[in-house]
Design a protein around this motif. Structure first.
Motif, mmCIF file in Angstrom:
data_model
loop_
_atom_site.group_PDB
_atom_site.id
_atom_site.type_symbol
_atom_site.label_atom_id
_atom_site.label_comp_id
_atom_site.label_asym_id
_atom_site.label_seq_id
_atom_site.Cartn_x
_atom_site.Cartn_y
_atom_site.Cartn_z
ATOM 1 N N ALA A 1 57.382 -30.814 66.349
ATOM 2 C CA ALA A 1 56.369 -30.221 67.215
ATOM 3 C C ALA A 1 54.994 -30.807 66.881
ATOM 4 C CB ALA A 1 56.347 -28.705 67.047
ATOM 5 N N VAL A 2 54.435 -31.567 67.818
ATOM 6 C CA VAL A 2 53.063 -32.062 67.680
ATOM 7 C C VAL A 2 52.180 -31.021 68.369
ATOM 8 C CG1 VAL A 2 51.469 -33.943 68.154
ATOM 9 C CG2 VAL A 2 53.892 -34.430 67.718
ATOM 10 N N THR A 3 51.476 -30.238 67.578
ATOM 11 C CA THR A 3 50.812 -29.057 68.114
ATOM 12 C C THR A 3 49.355 -29.000 67.688
ATOM 13 O OG1 THR A 3 50.910 -26.613 68.186
ATOM 14 C CG2 THR A 3 51.701 -27.669 66.173
ATOM 15 N N ALA A 4 48.479 -28.605 68.615
ATOM 16 C CA ALA A 4 47.050 -28.510 68.354
ATOM 17 C C ALA A 4 46.503 -27.269 69.040
ATOM 18 C CB ALA A 4 46.322 -29.754 68.859
ATOM 19 N N ALA A 5 45.439 -26.704 68.471
ATOM 20 C CA ALA A 5 44.859 -25.493 69.047
ATOM 21 C C ALA A 5 43.401 -25.362 68.635
ATOM 22 C CB ALA A 5 45.628 -24.253 68.602
ATOM 23 N N VAL A 6 42.647 -24.622 69.437
ATOM 24 C CA VAL A 6 41.273 -24.245 69.121
ATOM 25 C C VAL A 6 41.232 -22.730 69.000
ATOM 26 C CG1 VAL A 6 38.877 -24.209 69.907
ATOM 27 C CG2 VAL A 6 40.286 -26.232 70.310
ATOM 28 N N HIS A 7 40.603 -22.234 67.926
ATOM 29 C CA HIS A 7 40.554 -20.805 67.623
ATOM 30 C C HIS A 7 39.122 -20.429 67.275
ATOM 31 C CE1 HIS A 7 41.498 -16.974 65.644
ATOM 32 N NE2 HIS A 7 42.737 -17.083 66.102
ATOM 33 N N ASP A 8 38.635 -19.328 67.838
ATOM 34 C CA ASP A 8 37.237 -18.951 67.596
ATOM 35 C C ASP A 8 37.057 -17.907 66.502
ATOM 36 O OD1 ASP A 8 38.107 -16.602 68.754
ATOM 37 O OD2 ASP A 8 36.713 -16.652 70.447
ATOM 38 N N GLY A 9 38.096 -17.705 65.708
ATOM 39 C CA GLY A 9 38.032 -16.697 64.651
ATOM 40 C C GLY A 9 38.606 -15.362 65.064
ATOM 41 N N THR A 10 38.776 -15.191 66.368
ATOM 42 C CA THR A 10 39.349 -13.948 66.904
ATOM 43 C C THR A 10 40.589 -14.207 67.737
ATOM 44 O OG1 THR A 10 37.158 -12.920 66.975
ATOM 45 C CG2 THR A 10 38.890 -11.904 68.299
ATOM 46 N N THR A 11 40.546 -15.262 68.531
ATOM 47 C CA THR A 11 41.660 -15.538 69.435
ATOM 48 C C THR A 11 41.841 -17.030 69.634
ATOM 49 O OG1 THR A 11 42.585 -14.959 71.601
ATOM 50 C CG2 THR A 11 40.257 -15.504 71.527
ATOM 51 N N VAL A 12 43.013 -17.406 70.117
ATOM 52 C CA VAL A 12 43.301 -18.800 70.448
ATOM 53 C C VAL A 12 42.672 -19.113 71.799
ATOM 54 C CG1 VAL A 12 45.101 -20.493 70.932
ATOM 55 C CG2 VAL A 12 45.454 -18.796 69.137
ATOM 56 N N LEU B 1 37.596 -23.159 64.913
ATOM 57 C CA LEU B 1 38.578 -23.935 64.169
ATOM 58 C C LEU B 1 39.379 -24.830 65.103
ATOM 59 C CD1 LEU B 1 40.003 -21.096 61.876
ATOM 60 C CD2 LEU B 1 38.222 -22.772 61.298
ATOM 61 N N LEU B 2 39.570 -26.070 64.680
ATOM 62 C CA LEU B 2 40.496 -26.985 65.333
ATOM 63 C C LEU B 2 41.691 -27.122 64.403
ATOM 64 C CD1 LEU B 2 41.373 -29.113 67.434
ATOM 65 C CD2 LEU B 2 40.026 -30.795 66.137
ATOM 66 N N ALA B 3 42.867 -26.732 64.884
ATOM 67 C CA ALA B 3 44.066 -26.746 64.047
ATOM 68 C C ALA B 3 45.109 -27.668 64.650
ATOM 69 C CB ALA B 3 44.644 -25.335 63.922
ATOM 70 N N PHE B 4 45.855 -28.350 63.781
ATOM 71 C CA PHE B 4 46.983 -29.146 64.257
ATOM 72 C C PHE B 4 47.985 -29.340 63.130
ATOM 73 C CE2 PHE B 4 43.204 -31.857 63.705
ATOM 74 C CZ PHE B 4 43.585 -32.693 62.671
ATOM 75 N N ASP B 5 49.211 -29.671 63.533
ATOM 76 C CA ASP B 5 50.300 -29.851 62.571
ATOM 77 C C ASP B 5 51.253 -30.896 63.119
ATOM 78 O OD1 ASP B 5 52.463 -29.587 60.776
ATOM 79 O OD2 ASP B 5 52.089 -27.460 60.496
ATOM 80 N N THR B 6 51.614 -31.862 62.272
ATOM 81 C CA THR B 6 52.579 -32.896 62.668
ATOM 82 C C THR B 6 53.709 -33.004 61.647
ATOM 83 O OG1 THR B 6 51.273 -34.630 61.551
ATOM 84 C CG2 THR B 6 50.819 -34.240 63.891
ATOM 85 N N ALA B 7 53.963 -31.930 60.917
ATOM 86 C CA ALA B 7 54.983 -31.963 59.861
ATOM 87 C C ALA B 7 56.394 -31.771 60.387
ATOM 88 C CB ALA B 7 54.680 -30.888 58.820
#
Length: 220
Positions: free
Chosen positions: A12-23, A3-9
């Motif tokens: 905090a301009v934040t992004a992350a990669v998650h493999d289903g178990t951990t960041v 998963l590629l996740a991000f939020d700009t609401a």
């Protein structure tokens, strides 16, 4: 799952990669005015740090707000573009839910409140019975108008710190974490839960308005 996740609401301009178990990687910058400039470098950074290519991602997770118009649309348009280009699903998650989940990871149970800055002397807020259980909201209100509803409850989110006369028990985290947002999405996927559509949750009209005295100019 990748998963590629991000939020700009929020600021905090934040992004992350998650493999289903951990960041695998996460990047966060706090800047309320540079969402458009900061998001793509953050995405590039977390992909490189995680050692994965964009075309390996199996799903996009994006915070849908509530949040101010300008910042929020940056993340949502980017999510839609990635989803369309890669042919992968885009999962919308309430930004406040991401903060609530992060609060649970930090050890906060329930009930508690999440509050982010909505400007105009207002907050976006919701009440939670637990890190994954939203009881009310999201809503936008002046803090003084909800004082009775939040009295005595712990509160997380940067919006709470702006109004200590209403939110007396402020706890971490203050800012959104794409890592927490991705972890919540991974848990929801594992449990077969539904997501919000990747559409903006504004809750009110944008700050920018067409002037009431606008005069149309017609060609001669």
């Amino acid at each position: 799952m990748l998963l590629l996740a991000f939020d700009t609401a929020t600021p905090a301009v934040t992004a992350a990669v998650h493999d289903g178990t951990t960041v695998l990687a996460e990047s966060t910058s706090i800047d309320a005015r540079r969402h458009g400039e900061l998001l793509m470098p953050a995405v590039d950074h977390v992909l490189r740090e995680a050692g994965v290519r964009l075309d390996a991602v199996t799903g996009i997770v994006v915070g849908v707000g509530p949040g101010p118009y300008t910042g929020l649309r940056v993340g949502l348009v980017t999510a839609a573009a990635f989803g369309d280009a890669l042919g992968i699903p885009v999962h919308g998650v309430c930004t406040l839910d991401g903060l609530a989940y992060a609060a649970g990871v930090a050890g906060l149970g329930g009930p508690f409140v999440v509050a982010t800055d909505a400007r105009r002397k207002e907050v976006y807020w919701a009440r939670y019975d637990g890190p994954r259980t939203r009881a009310t909201g999201p809503a936008v209100d002046r803090p003084g108008d909800i004082a009775a509803e939040v009295a005595g409850l712990p509160v997380v989110g940067a919006g709470a710190a702006l109004y200590p006369e209403v939110f007396a028990d402020v706890r971490p985290p203050a800012d959104q974490s794409a890592g927490a947002l991705a972890a919540l999405a991974a848990a929801k996927l594992a449990d077969g839960e539904e997501f919000l559509p990747p559409l903006p949750l504004y809750l009110r009209r944008p700050d920018a308005q067409v002037p009431a005295a606008y005069k149309a100019v017609l060609p001669k």
